[in-house]
Design an enzyme around this catalytic site. Structure first.
Site, PDB file in Angstrom:
ATOM      1  N   GLY A  39      38.230  34.612  32.389  1.00  0.00           N
ATOM      2  CA  GLY A  39      39.411  35.431  32.084  1.00  0.00           C
ATOM      3  C   GLY A  39      39.771  36.316  33.270  1.00  0.00           C
ATOM      4  O   GLY A  39      38.895  36.860  33.924  1.00  0.00           O
ATOM      5  N   VAL A  51      37.233  41.084  50.144  1.00  0.00           N
ATOM      6  CA  VAL A  51      36.396  39.981  50.653  1.00  0.00           C
ATOM      7  C   VAL A  51      37.033  39.405  51.916  1.00  0.00           C
ATOM      8  O   VAL A  51      36.384  39.228  52.948  1.00  0.00           O
ATOM      9  CB  VAL A  51      36.224  38.879  49.570  1.00  0.00           C
ATOM     10  CG1 VAL A  51      35.608  37.618  50.166  1.00  0.00           C
ATOM     11  CG2 VAL A  51      35.371  39.394  48.419  1.00  0.00           C
ATOM     12  N   ARG A 100      39.112  27.687  33.409  1.00  0.00           N
ATOM     13  CA  ARG A 100      37.790  27.335  32.893  1.00  0.00           C
ATOM     14  C   ARG A 100      37.596  25.853  33.186  1.00  0.00           C
ATOM     15  O   ARG A 100      38.571  25.107  33.270  1.00  0.00           O
ATOM     16  CB  ARG A 100      37.690  27.675  31.416  1.00  0.00           C
ATOM     17  CG  ARG A 100      37.809  29.211  31.219  1.00  0.00           C
ATOM     18  CD  ARG A 100      37.486  29.674  29.828  1.00  0.00           C
ATOM     19  NE  ARG A 100      37.356  31.133  29.797  1.00  0.00           N
ATOM     20  CZ  ARG A 100      38.307  31.975  29.349  1.00  0.00           C
ATOM     21  NH1 ARG A 100      39.453  31.504  28.895  1.00  0.00           N
ATOM     22  NH2 ARG A 100      38.099  33.269  29.347  1.00  0.00           N
ATOM     23  N   ASP A 131      29.844  36.337  32.869  1.00  0.00           N
ATOM     24  CA  ASP A 131      28.524  35.698  32.772  1.00  0.00           C
ATOM     25  C   ASP A 131      28.562  34.187  32.974  1.00  0.00           C
ATOM     26  O   ASP A 131      27.701  33.628  33.641  1.00  0.00           O
ATOM     27  CB  ASP A 131      27.916  35.984  31.386  1.00  0.00           C
ATOM     28  CG  ASP A 131      27.283  37.365  31.326  1.00  0.00           C
ATOM     29  OD1 ASP A 131      27.158  38.007  32.390  1.00  0.00           O
ATOM     30  OD2 ASP A 131      26.923  37.797  30.213  1.00  0.00           O
ATOM     31  N   SER A 133      30.705  32.391  34.615  1.00  0.00           N
ATOM     32  CA  SER A 133      30.961  32.106  36.029  1.00  0.00           C
ATOM     33  C   SER A 133      29.689  32.304  36.852  1.00  0.00           C
ATOM     34  O   SER A 133      29.434  31.561  37.809  1.00  0.00           O
ATOM     35  CB  SER A 133      32.056  33.018  36.564  1.00  0.00           C
ATOM     36  OG  SER A 133      33.215  32.887  35.771  1.00  0.00           O
ATOM     37  N   THR A 153      35.658  41.358  34.500  1.00  0.00           N
ATOM     38  CA  THR A 153      36.042  41.115  33.111  1.00  0.00           C
ATOM     39  C   THR A 153      36.452  42.429  32.469  1.00  0.00           C
ATOM     40  O   THR A 153      35.837  43.468  32.733  1.00  0.00           O
ATOM     41  CB  THR A 153      34.902  40.482  32.278  1.00  0.00           C
ATOM     42  OG1 THR A 153      35.261  40.526  30.885  1.00  0.00           O
ATOM     43  CG2 THR A 153      33.577  41.209  32.431  1.00  0.00           C
ATOM     44  N   ASP A 155      35.944  43.096  29.505  1.00  0.00           N
ATOM     45  CA  ASP A 155      35.095  43.326  28.326  1.00  0.00           C
ATOM     46  C   ASP A 155      33.919  44.278  28.561  1.00  0.00           C
ATOM     47  O   ASP A 155      33.309  44.736  27.591  1.00  0.00           O
ATOM     48  CB  ASP A 155      34.529  41.988  27.819  1.00  0.00           C
ATOM     49  CG  ASP A 155      35.617  41.004  27.432  1.00  0.00           C
ATOM     50  OD1 ASP A 155      36.715  41.455  27.071  1.00  0.00           O
ATOM     51  OD2 ASP A 155      35.370  39.785  27.500  1.00  0.00           O
ATOM     52  N   ASP A 157      31.056  43.528  29.368  1.00  0.00           N
ATOM     53  CA  ASP A 157      29.907  42.961  28.651  1.00  0.00           C
ATOM     54  C   ASP A 157      28.899  42.290  29.576  1.00  0.00           C
ATOM     55  O   ASP A 157      28.173  41.389  29.170  1.00  0.00           O
ATOM     56  CB  ASP A 157      30.402  41.968  27.584  1.00  0.00           C
ATOM     57  CG  ASP A 157      31.188  40.812  28.190  1.00  0.00           C
ATOM     58  OD1 ASP A 157      31.511  40.859  29.395  1.00  0.00           O
ATOM     59  OD2 ASP A 157      31.488  39.851  27.451  1.00  0.00           O
ATOM     60  N   MET A 197      40.760  43.726  22.445  1.00  0.00           N
ATOM     61  CA  MET A 197      39.924  42.628  22.949  1.00  0.00           C
ATOM     62  C   MET A 197      38.489  43.092  23.223  1.00  0.00           C
ATOM     63  O   MET A 197      38.149  44.251  23.006  1.00  0.00           O
ATOM     64  CB  MET A 197      40.542  42.063  24.221  1.00  0.00           C
ATOM     65  CG  MET A 197      41.609  41.024  23.962  1.00  0.00           C
ATOM     66  SD  MET A 197      42.085  40.236  25.517  1.00  0.00           S
ATOM     67  CE  MET A 197      43.043  38.873  24.875  1.00  0.00           C
ATOM     68  N   ARG A 199      35.888  40.254  23.357  1.00  0.00           N
ATOM     69  CA  ARG A 199      35.071  39.114  22.935  1.00  0.00           C
ATOM     70  C   ARG A 199      34.054  39.588  21.899  1.00  0.00           C
ATOM     71  O   ARG A 199      34.456  40.177  20.914  1.00  0.00           O
ATOM     72  CB  ARG A 199      34.392  38.473  24.142  1.00  0.00           C
ATOM     73  CG  ARG A 199      34.146  36.978  23.957  1.00  0.00           C
ATOM     74  CD  ARG A 199      33.467  36.384  25.167  1.00  0.00           C
ATOM     75  NE  ARG A 199      34.341  36.279  26.304  1.00  0.00           N
ATOM     76  CZ  ARG A 199      35.004  35.181  26.661  1.00  0.00           C
ATOM     77  NH1 ARG A 199      34.867  34.079  25.955  1.00  0.00           N
ATOM     78  NH2 ARG A 199      35.770  35.163  27.716  1.00  0.00           N
ATOM     79  N   GLY A 213      41.562  59.122  19.476  1.00  0.00           N
ATOM     80  CA  GLY A 213      41.266  59.938  18.298  1.00  0.00           C
ATOM     81  C   GLY A 213      41.397  59.151  17.006  1.00  0.00           C
ATOM     82  O   GLY A 213      41.947  59.646  16.019  1.00  0.00           O
ATOM     83  N   ALA A 214      40.862  57.924  17.020  1.00  0.00           N
ATOM     84  CA  ALA A 214      40.981  57.079  15.822  1.00  0.00           C
ATOM     85  C   ALA A 214      40.143  57.651  14.684  1.00  0.00           C
ATOM     86  O   ALA A 214      39.115  58.285  14.911  1.00  0.00           O
ATOM     87  CB  ALA A 214      40.518  55.670  16.152  1.00  0.00           C
TER      88      ALA A 214
HETATM   89  P1  ADP Z   1      33.368  34.143  32.114  1.00  0.00           P
HETATM   90  O1  ADP Z   1      32.959  33.856  33.505  1.00  0.00           O
HETATM   91  O2  ADP Z   1      34.469  35.135  32.025  1.00  0.00           O
HETATM   92  O3  ADP Z   1      32.170  34.469  31.233  1.00  0.00           O
HETATM   93  P2  ADP Z   1      33.454  31.468  30.942  1.00  0.00           P
HETATM   94  O4  ADP Z   1      32.254  31.693  30.086  1.00  0.00           O
HETATM   95  O5  ADP Z   1      34.608  30.766  30.352  1.00  0.00           O
HETATM   96  O6  ADP Z   1      34.055  32.829  31.516  1.00  0.00           O
HETATM   97  O7  ADP Z   1      32.959  30.677  32.238  1.00  0.00           O
HETATM   98  C1  ADP Z   1      33.853  30.385  33.287  1.00  0.00           C
HETATM   99  C2  ADP Z   1      33.479  29.060  33.910  1.00  0.00           C
HETATM  100  O8  ADP Z   1      32.164  29.150  34.472  1.00  0.00           O
HETATM  101  C3  ADP Z   1      33.389  27.888  32.932  1.00  0.00           C
HETATM  102  O9  ADP Z   1      34.632  27.314  32.646  1.00  0.00           O
HETATM  103  C4  ADP Z   1      32.521  26.921  33.705  1.00  0.00           C
HETATM  104  O10 ADP Z   1      33.262  26.235  34.673  1.00  0.00           O
HETATM  105  C5  ADP Z   1      31.538  27.866  34.407  1.00  0.00           C
HETATM  106  N1  ADP Z   1      30.303  27.960  33.637  1.00  0.00           N
HETATM  107  C6  ADP Z   1      30.108  28.596  32.467  1.00  0.00           C
HETATM  108  N2  ADP Z   1      28.849  28.418  32.022  1.00  0.00           N
HETATM  109  C7  ADP Z   1      28.233  27.635  32.934  1.00  0.00           C
HETATM  110  C8  ADP Z   1      26.919  27.077  33.050  1.00  0.00           C
HETATM  111  N3  ADP Z   1      25.974  27.303  32.118  1.00  0.00           N
HETATM  112  N4  ADP Z   1      26.641  26.321  34.127  1.00  0.00           N
HETATM  113  C9  ADP Z   1      27.580  26.087  35.064  1.00  0.00           C
HETATM  114  N5  ADP Z   1      28.839  26.578  35.019  1.00  0.00           N
HETATM  115  C10 ADP Z   1      29.171  27.340  33.979  1.00  0.00           C
HETATM  116  O1  F6P Z   2      36.904  37.924  28.488  1.00  0.00           O
HETATM  117  C1  F6P Z   2      38.173  38.489  28.508  1.00  0.00           C
HETATM  118  C2  F6P Z   2      38.922  38.123  27.248  1.00  0.00           C
HETATM  119  O2  F6P Z   2      40.217  38.683  27.319  1.00  0.00           O
HETATM  120  C3  F6P Z   2      38.234  38.539  25.946  1.00  0.00           C
HETATM  121  O3  F6P Z   2      38.404  39.899  25.651  1.00  0.00           O
HETATM  122  C4  F6P Z   2      38.889  37.606  24.962  1.00  0.00           C
HETATM  123  O4  F6P Z   2      38.017  37.329  23.894  1.00  0.00           O
HETATM  124  C5  F6P Z   2      39.101  36.349  25.783  1.00  0.00           C
HETATM  125  O5  F6P Z   2      39.055  36.723  27.155  1.00  0.00           O
HETATM  126  C6  F6P Z   2      40.410  35.664  25.512  1.00  0.00           C
HETATM  127  O6  F6P Z   2      40.438  34.498  26.232  1.00  0.00           O
HETATM  128  P1  F6P Z   2      41.760  33.582  26.359  1.00  0.00           P
HETATM  129  O7  F6P Z   2      42.604  34.173  27.421  1.00  0.00           O
HETATM  130  O8  F6P Z   2      41.210  32.250  26.732  1.00  0.00           O
HETATM  131  O9  F6P Z   2      42.442  33.615  25.043  1.00  0.00           O
END
Ligand code: ADP
Ligand code: F6P
Length: 349
Positions: A39, A51, A100, A131, A133, A153, A155, A157, A197, A199, A213-214
């Site tokens: 995302g 970079v 992705r 994570d 990525s 991200t 999130d 997280d 959002m 996740r 202030g929810a």
């Molecule tokens: P984020 O990086 O935000 O957590 P995703 O979980 O969708 O988003 O992962 C992004 C991309 O990273 C995936 O579409 C895939 O190409 C790669 N990826 C995710 N998990 C793995 C994995 N276990 N091994 C290799 N590549 C991965």
């Molecule tokens: O990880 C960022 C995020 O915006 C989350 O908060 C949400 O769950 C997800 O991505 C939404 O993903 P997509 O853009 O694929 O709907």
């Protein structure tokens, strides 16, 4: 030799980044690739810019890889110059696009990715994402490409870091939107459920809950699912004369629309659900996101220039540090108990 980054806490120990101009590198990196994956998040452009400019300043070549791992496998690779990243520090999204990619999750896809890096003489790569990525980054590192991850991200997280690129902008965007919903909710004496959002994580919900202030904040990490108790709190609050009742609901709990219907039926108070959605991922990055993303981008290049690989740049306890990717991915974190308790104390309905 200069110590650039230092210490941290929790299971895995962050490393000091030590380097000097004359340092013998573990592996000489001449060309750096940079990609954004998963995302998008406001501030990614500031990180890309850092970079590119820091690497060029060190005499390295830089290649931009478009559309994350998908673009790597499609060889969507362009030379980056200092002007390629002009006029982007203030822009949301990512100029490199993001995607992705299922194919990269297979050993064959990862080997192809490493082969393509070799073909384009990319010996170091900066991966800005979450994570998932970083799991991919770890694989590229095992296949001989020096990799550094930057946490990007909204999130928040990612366990090893107190800051992720985009979170600050996202909570500010959501906060402003929630203020607006609150105005109309008060005028109509309604209950409003606003879904943010995150996740599976409740960081955005917690921060907005405090900032806006929810009256109630529903976090996946803490919600006990007791909707009857929630309904009783709404009724009590109305009896005490409160005109509105704002509930910040985290995406990880979801079901805001059906929850609104049940609350309206049980309380007799008009209830609306607003799902903020992807607006939270866009917009100009805040000052903090621009600055921290720039610092992280610079640190990533310093790590690569020092011959490091398989590291994740993080921000912990007020310091920029770096962790081994595998150790970082094994770490866990939870909503800070004190922040959660304070949010409860402030919700005097
Ligand atoms: P984020 O990086 O935000 O957590 P995703 O979980 O969708 O988003 O992962 C992004 C991309 O990273 C995936 O579409 C895939 O190409 C790669 N990826 C995710 N998990 C793995 C994995 N276990 N091994 C290799 N590549 C991965
Ligand atoms: O990880 C960022 C995020 O915006 C989350 O908060 C949400 O769950 C997800 O991505 C939404 O993903 P997509 O853009 O694929 O709907």
């Amino acid at each position: 030799m200069r110590a650039v980054l230092a210490r941290g806490r929790m299971g895995a120990r962050p490393e000091q980044i030590l380097y000097s101009e004359g340092m013998i590198m573990a592996k000489t990196v001449k060309t750096i690739g940079v990609l954004t994956s998963g995302g998008d998040a406001p501030g990614m452009n500031a990180a890309i810019r850092a970079v590119v400019r820091v690497a060029l300043g060190k005499g390295l070549k830089v290649k931009g890889i478009k559309r994350g791992y998908a673009g790597l496998l499609q060889e969507e690779i362009v030379d980056m110059t200092t002007t390629s990243v002009s006029d982007i520090v203030q822009r949301g999204g990512t100029v490199l696009y993001t995607a992705r990619c299922l194919e990269f999750m297979t050993p064959e896809g990862q080997q192809l990715g490493a082969d393509i890096c070799h073909k384009h003489e990319i010996d170091g790569i900066v991966i800005i994402g979450g994570d998932g990525s970083f799991r991919g980054a770890g694989k590229l590192s095992e296949l001989g490409i020096n990799t550094i991850g930057l946490p990007g991200t909204i999130d928040l997280d990612i366990a090893c870091t107190d800051y992720t690129i985009g979170f600050d902008t996202a909570v500010n965007t959501a906060m402003e939107a929630i203020d607006k919903v609150r105005d109309t909710s008060t005028s109509h004496e309604r209950c409003s459920i606003i879904e943010v959002m995150g996740r599976k994580a409740g960081y955005i919900a917690l921060w907005c809950g405090i900032a806006n202030g929810a009256e109630d904040i529903l976090l996946p990490e803490r919600y006990d699912g007791d909707e009857q108790a929630l309904i009783s709190r709404i009724i009590e609050s109305r009896k005490r004369g409160k005109a509105h009742y704002i509930i910040i609901n985290a995406e990880g709990i979801g079901h805001s629309t059906s929850m609104a219907k049940r609350i309206e039926a049980a309380t007799g108070i008009e209830t609306r659900a607003t799902i903020l959605g992807h607006m939270q991922r866009g917009g100009a990055p805040t000052c903090k996101d621009r600055v921290y993303a720039s610092i992280m981008g610079a640190k990533a290049v310093e790590l690569l220039a020092a011959g490091k690989s398989n590291r994740l740049v993080a921000y912990r306890n007020g310091m920029f540090v770096d962790y081994d990717i595998k150790e970082a991915l094994a770490m866990t974190k939870d909503i800070p108990e004190d922040e959660f308790n304070i949010s409860k104390m402030l919700n005097l309905r």
